[in-house]
Design an enzyme around this catalytic site. Structure first.
Site, short mmCIF file in Angstrom:
data_model
loop_
_atom_site.label_atom_id
_atom_site.label_comp_id
_atom_site.label_asym_id
_atom_site.label_seq_id
_atom_site.Cartn_x
_atom_site.Cartn_y
_atom_site.Cartn_z
CG ASP A 62 -1.85 0.94 1.53
OD1 ASP A 62 -1.77 2.10 0.75
OD2 ASP A 62 -2.80 1.20 1.96
CB VAL A 63 1.93 3.41 -2.67
CG1 VAL A 63 2.58 1.92 -4.09
CG2 VAL A 63 0.47 4.20 -3.22
CG ASN A 89 2.82 2.50 -12.81
OD1 ASN A 89 2.10 3.33 -13.68
ND2 ASN A 89 1.73 1.38 -12.46
CE1 TYR A 155 -5.29 10.60 -11.98
CE2 TYR A 155 -4.93 12.35 -13.38
CZ TYR A 155 -4.78 11.23 -12.89
OH TYR A 155 -3.76 10.10 -13.27
CE LYS A 159 -1.50 10.64 -11.48
NZ LYS A 159 -0.89 9.57 -10.42
CB ILE A 188 -2.72 5.03 -21.62
CG1 ILE A 188 -1.50 6.49 -21.72
CG2 ILE A 188 -1.87 4.25 -21.66
CD1 ILE A 188 -1.01 6.15 -23.19
#
Length: 249
Positions: A62-63, A89, A155, A159, A188
């Site tokens: 869990d980052v 990532n 978000y 970012k 993507i």
């Protein structure tokens, strides 16, 4: 083949999408890849790599949790005694605007998308700087870390933080010969954006992309490979769009 021979790499969010593609291309190029994810699907990706003659190991992570970062870096130190490449990532989406975004939703998005990058670099650098050849850190931002959209406030806030955190880390870590760059994918074809494309929301992005198509995880992975490999040894502090030209206008 062999562009990462002898190197040890840690890829977060490595179980699917861009992370899976990055993990596989790193292994193909000779790296030992530590795949981390909250999804146990990372074990399957690790097995695929090993069965195809590569070297990989899956560790759940869990980052957003500093203690889990400490554990995974300790594992890498104990088993490999080095870390050459870190790819931050892992991330989650968030589509709410400022007026509708709840405070706890904001915090979750910030924790997974931005705090995780800080924790990853902070925890990994002590191991990376022991390498005589330095290392490479690649942080996954987004086109929404470069330009605004009028939506996705959490978000974009996260970012955007990754973009400038990368630049300051590039300066700070230069004394260790550790390079730090960020990538900025556009739309993507990953599981994260599949629903957006199918619902039609993603089509507007495609229509506004000069190349008029979405990118693929492999196209992102090839760019990350370049930043990880020695041929990019004079590149640090760069924000690299992988967006079919979306941010060029």
């Amino acid at each position: 083949m062999g562009r990462l021979e002898g190197k040890v790499a840690l890829v977060t969010g490595g179980a699917k999408g861009q992370g899976e593609a990055i993990s596989k291309i790193f292994a193909k190029e000779g790296a030992t890849v530590i795949i981390s994810d909250i999804s146990e699907e990372g074990e399957e990706i690790s097995n695929q790599i090993n069965n195809n003659g590569g070297k990989a190991h899956f560790i759940p992570l869990d980052v957003s949790k500093s203690d889990q970062w400490t554990s995974i870096i300790d594992f890498i130190d104990d088993n490999y005694n080095r870390l050459d490449i870190l790819v931050n990532n892992a991330g989650i989406p968030g589509a709410q605007n400022i007026e509708t975004l709840l405070e706890d939703e904001w915090q979750t998005i910030i924790d997974v998308n931005a705090k995780s990058v800080f924790l990853g670099m902070k925890t990994a650098v002590n191991l990376m700087k022991r390498n005589s050849g330095g290392g490479s850190i690649i942080n996954n931002s987004s086109i929404w870390g470069l330009v605004g959209s009028g939506r996705s406030a959490g978000y974009q806030g996260a970012k955007g933080a990754v973009t400038l955190l990368t630049k300051t880390a590039a300066i700070e870590f230069s004394k260790y010969n550790i390079r730090v760059n960020s990538i900025h994918p556009g739309i993507i074809l990953t599981p994260m954006v599949k629903d957006s494309i199918e619902s039609g929301r993603g089509q507007l992005l495609i229509d506004n992309t000069p190349l008029k198509r979405p990118g693929t995880p492999d196209e992102v992975a090839h760019a990350v490979l370049f930043l990880a490999a020695d041929e990019s040894s004079y590149i640090t502090g760069v924000a690299l769009p992988i967006d079919g030209g979306y941010t060029a206008g």
